[in-house]
Motif scaffolding. Structure first.
Motif, PDB file in Angstrom:
ATOM      1  N   MET A  44     -32.785 -22.040   4.553  1.00 48.23           N
ATOM      2  CA  MET A  44     -32.771 -20.724   5.185  1.00 48.23           C
ATOM      3  C   MET A  44     -31.682 -19.839   4.568  1.00 48.23           C
ATOM      4  N   ARG A  45     -31.704 -18.594   4.976  1.00 48.90           N
ATOM      5  CA  ARG A  45     -30.677 -17.647   4.557  1.00 48.90           C
ATOM      6  C   ARG A  45     -30.037 -17.065   5.807  1.00 48.90           C
ATOM      7  N   PRO A  46     -29.015 -17.725   6.342  1.00 42.71           N
ATOM      8  CA  PRO A  46     -28.386 -17.235   7.574  1.00 42.71           C
ATOM      9  C   PRO A  46     -27.729 -15.883   7.363  1.00 42.71           C
ATOM     10  N   ASP A  47     -27.653 -15.105   8.423  1.00 36.96           N
ATOM     11  CA  ASP A  47     -27.002 -13.805   8.347  1.00 36.96           C
ATOM     12  C   ASP A  47     -25.484 -13.941   8.407  1.00 36.96           C
ATOM     13  N   LEU A  48     -25.020 -15.066   8.947  1.00 35.94           N
ATOM     14  CA  LEU A  48     -23.585 -15.299   9.063  1.00 35.94           C
ATOM     15  C   LEU A  48     -23.350 -16.785   9.312  1.00 35.94           C
ATOM     16  N   VAL A  49     -22.207 -17.308   8.843  1.00 39.72           N
ATOM     17  CA  VAL A  49     -21.869 -18.720   9.040  1.00 39.72           C
ATOM     18  C   VAL A  49     -20.499 -18.833   9.689  1.00 39.72           C
ATOM     19  N   LEU A  50     -20.417 -19.664  10.722  1.00 34.17           N
ATOM     20  CA  LEU A  50     -19.135 -20.040  11.317  1.00 34.17           C
ATOM     21  C   LEU A  50     -18.830 -21.438  10.809  1.00 34.17           C
ATOM     22  N   LEU A  51     -17.789 -21.580   9.994  1.00 34.91           N
ATOM     23  CA  LEU A  51     -17.540 -22.820   9.260  1.00 34.91           C
ATOM     24  C   LEU A  51     -16.177 -23.425   9.597  1.00 34.91           C
ATOM     25  N   ASP A  52     -16.209 -24.648  10.138  1.00 31.11           N
ATOM     26  CA  ASP A  52     -14.971 -25.360  10.445  1.00 31.11           C
ATOM     27  C   ASP A  52     -14.327 -25.850   9.148  1.00 31.11           C
ATOM     28  N   ILE A  53     -13.004 -25.855   9.095  1.00 29.03           N
ATOM     29  CA  ILE A  53     -12.311 -26.303   7.884  1.00 29.03           C
ATOM     30  C   ILE A  53     -12.204 -27.824   7.829  1.00 29.03           C
ATOM     31  N   TRP A  54     -11.735 -28.434   8.915  1.00 25.79           N
ATOM     32  CA  TRP A  54     -11.502 -29.875   8.886  1.00 25.79           C
ATOM     33  C   TRP A  54     -12.727 -30.635   9.375  1.00 25.79           C
ATOM     34  N   MET A  55     -13.460 -31.260   8.434  1.00 22.90           N
ATOM     35  CA  MET A  55     -14.633 -32.071   8.750  1.00 22.90           C
ATOM     36  C   MET A  55     -14.524 -33.404   8.018  1.00 22.90           C
ATOM     37  N   PRO A  56     -15.161 -34.461   8.541  1.00 22.38           N
ATOM     38  CA  PRO A  56     -14.961 -35.805   7.993  1.00 22.38           C
ATOM     39  C   PRO A  56     -15.490 -36.045   6.585  1.00 22.38           C
ATOM     40  N   ASP A  57     -16.598 -35.407   6.209  1.00 18.08           N
ATOM     41  CA  ASP A  57     -17.163 -35.692   4.883  1.00 18.08           C
ATOM     42  C   ASP A  57     -16.605 -34.763   3.806  1.00 18.08           C
ATOM     43  N   THR A  58     -16.842 -33.494   3.977  1.00 19.16           N
ATOM     44  CA  THR A  58     -16.348 -32.474   3.037  1.00 19.16           C
ATOM     45  C   THR A  58     -15.741 -31.345   3.855  1.00 19.16           C
ATOM     46  N   ASP A  59     -14.528 -30.935   3.505  1.00 19.40           N
ATOM     47  CA  ASP A  59     -13.890 -29.878   4.296  1.00 19.40           C
ATOM     48  C   ASP A  59     -14.555 -28.531   4.036  1.00 19.40           C
ATOM     49  N   GLY A  60     -14.331 -27.605   4.974  1.00 20.51           N
ATOM     50  CA  GLY A  60     -14.994 -26.311   4.905  1.00 20.51           C
ATOM     51  C   GLY A  60     -14.639 -25.475   3.691  1.00 20.51           C
ATOM     52  N   VAL A  61     -13.386 -25.554   3.243  1.00 18.16           N
ATOM     53  CA  VAL A  61     -12.972 -24.779   2.077  1.00 18.16           C
ATOM     54  C   VAL A  61     -13.707 -25.264   0.830  1.00 18.16           C
TER      55      VAL A  61
END
Length: 240
Positions: A44-61
């Motif tokens: 999909m092509r979201p209009d906006l993303v809310l992205l957490d930085i600290w995640m267990p697999d790959t960080d948000g940055v």
């Protein structure tokens, strides 16, 4: 309204953000980690993303960098974190994040960041393509125009025949209530009608209703949930 992708490994935060954004009229997709976010972004092509930085697999940055380097950063991304440093926030902004929210996220800051992200004028990409879907630009203006069509400074307009135009369907300013019911029930009935009336009058804008009723926005949101006010229905009636 808009399609928003929420990426956070905490179930409680995903559910809370989803509930709030759904009540604001947005469609919400949820991802518990970077892998799910990658999959949804491909679909999909979201209009906006809310992205957490600290995640267990790959960080948000790191995920933000991936999207930027592969041409998939075509939407505003709002970073979220409860432990990030200023350097992290600066780096995320440099990569392409449109905003940064510190947890715990207040309702007012969340909705303000989302509104600003969705209504931000997109920068032009190479070749003149917009980085954000053009249909999002001026979305708020469309709502304002609908409001102006019905009321200007609280006065209903007059058409060319000198007659008052048909007002939108919805709660009316004058209503009757059952005064034989217990005080609490009568009060709740009145408050629900009161807020529904102002939501329709203000086209579902929580900000304008908060200003009109003199309530802090977070308190207003909780009050509406407590009374069982249908926010989506109020928006539809207000634009009708």
């Amino acid at each position: 309204m808009a399609t928003i992708l929420v990426v956070d490994d905490e179930l409680g935060i995903r559910d809370l953000l989803s509930e709030i954004l759904n009540d604001e009229g947005h469609a919400v997709e949820l991802a518990a980690n970077a892998a799910e976010a990658r999959s949804l972004r491909q679909q999909m092509r979201p209009d906006l993303v809310l992205l957490d930085i600290w995640m267990p697999d790959t960080d948000g940055v790191t995920l933000l960098k991936e999207w930027s380097s592969t041409g998939l950063l075509t939407m505003p991304v709002i970073m979220m974190s409860g432990h990030a440093t200023i350097d992290t926030a600066v780096e995320a902004t440099r990569i392409g994040a449109s905003a940064f929210l510190e947890k715990p996220i207040t309702l007012q800051k969340l909705l303000k960041a989302v509104d600003q992200g969705l209504n931000k004028v997109p920068k032009a990409a190479p070749g003149g393509a917009a980085l954000v879907p053009p249909r999002l630009v001026g979305l708020e203006v469309t709502v304002e125009e609908a409001m102006t069509h019905h009321h200007v400074n609280g006065v209903a307009p007059v058409n060319g025949n000198g007659l008052m135009p048909t007002l939108p369907m919805g709660p009316q300013a004058q209503q009757t209530f059952n005064l034989d019911s217990p005080l609490r029930e009568a009060r709740d009935e009145f408050e629900k009608a009161y807020f529904e009336y102002h939501l329709v009058k203000e086209s579902g804008s929580m900000t304008r209703v908060a200003e009109k009723t003199g309530l802090e926005r977070t308190h207003l949101y909780r009050k509406l949930k407590q009374l069982g006010v249908d926010l989506a229905r109020a928006k539809r009636s207000g634009l009708g």
